[in-house]
Write an enzyme that holds these catalytic residues in place. Structure first.
Site, mmCIF file in Angstrom:
data_model
loop_
_atom_site.group_PDB
_atom_site.id
_atom_site.type_symbol
_atom_site.label_atom_id
_atom_site.label_comp_id
_atom_site.label_asym_id
_atom_site.label_seq_id
_atom_site.Cartn_x
_atom_site.Cartn_y
_atom_site.Cartn_z
ATOM 1 N N HIS A 43 1.843 -24.358 -61.264
ATOM 2 C CA HIS A 43 1.818 -23.704 -60.391
ATOM 3 C C HIS A 43 2.142 -22.611 -59.598
ATOM 4 O O HIS A 43 3.654 -23.051 -58.565
ATOM 5 C CB HIS A 43 0.627 -24.598 -59.206
ATOM 6 C CG HIS A 43 0.135 -24.418 -57.525
ATOM 7 N ND1 HIS A 43 -0.317 -24.821 -56.961
ATOM 8 C CD2 HIS A 43 0.401 -23.022 -57.619
ATOM 9 C CE1 HIS A 43 -1.339 -24.037 -56.144
ATOM 10 N NE2 HIS A 43 -0.596 -22.085 -56.168
ATOM 11 N N GLU A 70 -2.234 -23.607 -62.158
ATOM 12 C CA GLU A 70 -3.046 -23.305 -60.773
ATOM 13 C C GLU A 70 -2.689 -22.522 -60.288
ATOM 14 O O GLU A 70 -1.370 -21.542 -60.363
ATOM 15 C CB GLU A 70 -3.067 -24.474 -60.636
ATOM 16 C CG GLU A 70 -3.446 -26.042 -60.776
ATOM 17 C CD GLU A 70 -2.733 -27.997 -59.837
ATOM 18 O OE1 GLU A 70 -1.993 -27.292 -59.066
ATOM 19 O OE2 GLU A 70 -3.355 -28.226 -60.359
ATOM 20 N N HIS A 190 -3.564 -34.146 -56.153
ATOM 21 C CA HIS A 190 -2.507 -34.404 -54.930
ATOM 22 C C HIS A 190 -2.233 -35.418 -53.727
ATOM 23 O O HIS A 190 -3.369 -36.246 -54.064
ATOM 24 C CB HIS A 190 -3.374 -33.520 -53.839
ATOM 25 C CG HIS A 190 -2.230 -33.066 -52.781
ATOM 26 N ND1 HIS A 190 -1.952 -31.783 -53.598
ATOM 27 C CD2 HIS A 190 -1.156 -33.011 -51.663
ATOM 28 C CE1 HIS A 190 -1.054 -30.926 -52.013
ATOM 29 N NE2 HIS A 190 -0.391 -31.925 -51.244
#
Length: 238
Positions: A43, A70, A190
């Site tokens: 990410h 991401e 997450h």
């Protein structure tokens, strides 16, 4: 069995802290695949405090499982992923400077923007996923903007798991069934970890992929990277 994609942001953070290529992110990615990981995630954020934009192309050249990138869809981010063409791009609604992800997209209020961005990615042959909260309205909106998959933001599940795991997973199980009925692919990520992952996976039979980074890297400090990946795969086996 859901696929395990290992997020290497924390490995990149350690690398960046000394200004040298150590640990080597590419070597770690290849080792993760060798140890059983079924995907690699990074990410890159605008400040590039961990994963860098240059890591996208470097990983694209070597990853043989699936590469998932991401990020918040700035023009810079979109330029990088459209050039590299990873297997999957996961769009997150993190504004520049945000510490970490803490909510999903408003797929209704930002429908025009999301439709335009997703269209660009899909025209390039990139599977697209968007970060969402477990809401049927949001999922209906996700379908309308053309995404291939959704990724559930599982922070609330992780935070409530120790208090009441059945109540924690219930909205995700309901939303997952709705997403599957709509024909959307289902990812999650997450704060998933060795304690809460198995129960989550068990209750979402349509779950296709989890992306785990922070907890997995922390566990690797104690168990070693190879053993840790095997432990996570074990939690995902049904």
């Amino acid at each position: 069995m859901p696929r395990l994609s290992v997020n290497l942001n924390k490995v990149a953070l350690i690398r960046n802290s000394r200004g040298a290529n150590f640990p080597d992110l590419i070597r770690v990615a290849l080792d993760c695949e060798r140890y059983g990981a079924e995907g690699i995630t990074i990410h890159p954020r605008p400040d590039q405090r961990h994963a860098k934009y240059a890591d996208v192309e470097a990983l694209k050249e070597v990853v043989t499982t699936e590469l998932n990138i991401e990020g918040y869809p700035t023009e810079k981010f979109l330029k990088v992923v459209l050039e590299a063409r990873p297997d999957q791009v996961t769009l997150v609604p993190d504004e520049p400077g945000q510490l970490t992800s803490d909510h999903g997209w408003d797929t209704v209020g930002r429908a025009t923007e999301l439709s335009r961005i997703i269209g660009r990615l899909k025209n390039a042959g990139i599977r697209t996923s968007i970060f969402v909260d477990p809401s049927e309205e949001i999922l209906d909106g996700a379908l309308a903007v053309g995404t291939d998959r959704i990724e559930f933001y599982t922070g609330p599940y992780a935070h409530q798991y120790a208090i009441d795991r059945a109540a924690a997973v219930a909205p995700f199980a309901i939303a997952s069934s709705h997403a599957a009925a709509l024909g959307l692919g289902i990812n999650a990520g997450h704060d998933l970890n060795l304690d809460n992952l198995a129960f989550f996976s068990e209750k979402l039979p349509d779950l296709q992929e989890v992306s785990i980074g922070h907890a997995l890297v922390v566990d690797a400090l104690y168990y070693g990277l190879e053993n840790t990946i095997q432990l996570y795969l074990n939690r995902l086996s049904r």
